[in-house]
Design an enzyme around this catalytic site. Structure first.
Site, PDB file in Angstrom:
ATOM      1  CG  ASP A   1     -10.977  16.160  28.307  1.00 59.24           C
ATOM      2  OD1 ASP A   1     -11.386  15.024  28.589  1.00 59.24           O
ATOM      3  OD2 ASP A   1     -11.511  17.190  28.728  1.00 59.24           O
TER       4      ASP A   1
ATOM      5  CG  HIS B   1     -10.395  11.364  29.154  1.00 56.09           C
ATOM      6  ND1 HIS B   1      -9.840  10.824  30.276  1.00 56.09           N
ATOM      7  CD2 HIS B   1     -10.423  12.699  29.346  1.00 56.09           C
ATOM      8  CE1 HIS B   1      -9.543  11.782  31.125  1.00 56.09           C
ATOM      9  NE2 HIS B   1      -9.884  12.940  30.585  1.00 56.09           N
TER      10      HIS B   1
END
Length: 116
Positions: A56, A79
């Site tokens: 993430d 991300h």
């Protein structure tokens, strides 16, 4: 070292003048919701010289964060560095004075992004 956390590896919340340095964080690229470091409602946080592999956000920045310095980070996959989500509430505190310098993104979807 933090290895394969099931949510956040490190959380800095409601804190002042915190320094995180030289930590390695490792999660598989396909692990959902495994932010490396989450900072929220904090002031004067410094994050330096780290390697963050995450499924993430390498670093997520939540409401009420100010004077955040991020330097010397190697980030990826994941991300990248995310500011927000912001604006969920009219009375939510904002984010201000975030500096990101001397960073490397490897295989991330984004570099630094603002989520609203």
């Amino acid at each position: 070292m933090s290895l394969n956390s099931q949510l956040y590896h490190i959380v800095i919340a409601a804190s002042h003048n915190v320094r995180v340095q030289g930590v390695t964080i490792i999660s598989p690229a396909n692990s959902p919701n495994t932010d490396g470091i989450h900072v929220g409602l904090s002031t004067g946080v410094t994050i330096t010289n780290m390697r963050i592999n995450s499924g993430d956000d390498c670093i997520s920045v939540g409401p009420g964060t100010s004077a955040l310095w991020i330097q010397g980070i190697v980030c990826g996959p994941g991300h990248g560095i995310s500011i927000g989500s912001l604006g969920k509430s009219v009375i939510e505190p904002g984010v201000q004075n975030v500096i990101v310098t001397t960073r490397t993104f490897i295989g991330t979807q984004n570099g630094v992004r603002i989520k609203t």
